[in-house]
Motif scaffolding. Structure first.
Motif, short mmCIF file in Angstrom:
data_model
loop_
_atom_site.label_atom_id
_atom_site.label_comp_id
_atom_site.label_asym_id
_atom_site.label_seq_id
_atom_site.Cartn_x
_atom_site.Cartn_y
_atom_site.Cartn_z
N MET A 1 0.61 -1.25 0.03
CA MET A 1 0.11 -0.26 -0.08
C MET A 1 1.04 1.13 -0.12
N GLU A 2 0.62 1.99 -0.79
CA GLU A 2 1.49 3.27 -0.76
C GLU A 2 0.59 4.46 -0.10
N ILE A 3 0.95 5.27 0.58
CA ILE A 3 0.16 6.03 1.40
C ILE A 3 1.08 7.37 1.27
N GLU A 4 0.70 8.43 0.51
CA GLU A 4 1.44 9.71 0.27
C GLU A 4 0.65 11.03 -0.08
N ARG A 5 1.08 12.04 0.51
CA ARG A 5 0.56 13.36 0.04
C ARG A 5 1.39 13.89 -0.77
N LYS A 6 0.87 14.77 -1.53
CA LYS A 6 1.40 15.48 -2.73
C LYS A 6 1.19 16.78 -2.81
N TRP A 7 2.06 17.78 -3.23
CA TRP A 7 2.02 19.24 -3.14
C TRP A 7 2.49 19.79 -4.51
N SER A 58 -6.59 6.28 -6.87
CA SER A 58 -6.03 7.63 -6.80
C SER A 58 -6.12 8.37 -5.41
N GLY A 59 -5.44 9.31 -4.91
CA GLY A 59 -5.54 9.89 -3.75
C GLY A 59 -4.62 9.49 -2.73
N LEU A 60 -4.84 9.67 -1.58
CA LEU A 60 -4.03 9.46 -0.45
C LEU A 60 -3.52 7.86 -0.30
N ALA A 61 -4.42 6.99 -0.31
CA ALA A 61 -4.05 5.71 -0.01
C ALA A 61 -4.46 4.73 -1.48
N ARG A 62 -3.55 3.98 -2.04
CA ARG A 62 -3.60 3.00 -3.05
C ARG A 62 -2.43 1.91 -3.15
N THR A 124 0.83 4.93 7.81
CA THR A 124 -0.63 4.77 7.85
C THR A 124 -1.40 6.18 7.35
N VAL A 125 -2.56 5.81 7.07
CA VAL A 125 -3.65 7.04 6.67
C VAL A 125 -3.35 8.10 7.78
N GLU A 126 -3.66 7.59 9.07
CA GLU A 126 -3.98 8.58 10.27
C GLU A 126 -2.49 9.17 10.09
N ALA A 127 -1.25 8.85 10.00
CA ALA A 127 -0.15 9.62 10.12
C ALA A 127 0.03 10.63 8.92
#
Length: 163
Positions: A1-7, A58-62, A124-127
């Protein structure tokens, strides 16, 4: 699982951060929905790897599945299946004070379509939801969070510029 934020960002970070590594990359898409991508990753001062990647959604977790492939298969996929210029990008990874890693990407340098974006991956998604750029002194730099915005992916960029 990839959990990432993007700017979306403008240039490399001005704040001095320890540089972990730098890669010159080229990537192309066999499919955008679902994402099936190839990428050449040349580590500055190191080896070059060829990666076949599958991503869901797409999005935060995929879900993300990556496998290293040989150069011959990479070249065949590039030339015989994709048949379009791959997207060049330079990625620098920086160590953040809280232990996280900031990846900054410069895409299509010197072209009218040139742009920059940054990502941070989380356990994690929470983190991911709890993490704040201001806690590591990057509030001004990471102020345009596009994580959940439609059309803010490299696959969407591929469709806009390569098809």
């Amino acid at each position: 699982m990839e959990i990432e934020r993007k700017w979306m960002v403008n240039g490399w970070p001005e704040q001095p951060l320890p540089l972990k590594e730098e890669f010159a990359m080229r990537q192309g898409y066999i499919s955008v929905r679902p994402t099936v991508r190839i990428r050449e990753e040349a580590l500055t001062g190191g080896e070059t790897k060829y990666i076949l990647c599958f991503k869901s959604g797409s999005g935060l977790a995929r879900e993300e599945i990556e496998r290293e492939i040989d150069k011959e298969l990479f070249t065949r996929l590039e030339e015989k299946i994709i048949g379009k210029p791959l997207i060049p990008k330079l990625r620098r990874s920086y160590q953040l004070p809280d232990g996280m890693v900031l990846e900054v990407n410069h895409v299509d340098e010197g072209r009218p379509t040139e742009f920059w974006y940054a990502e941070v991956e989380y356990p994690t998604v929470e983190a991911a939801r709890a993490w704040r750029p201001e806690a590591v002194g990057l509030a001004a730099y990471l102020n345009d969070d596009v994580t959940d915005q439609p059309g803010q992916s490299m696959g969407a960029y591929w469709e806009q510029t390569r098809t």
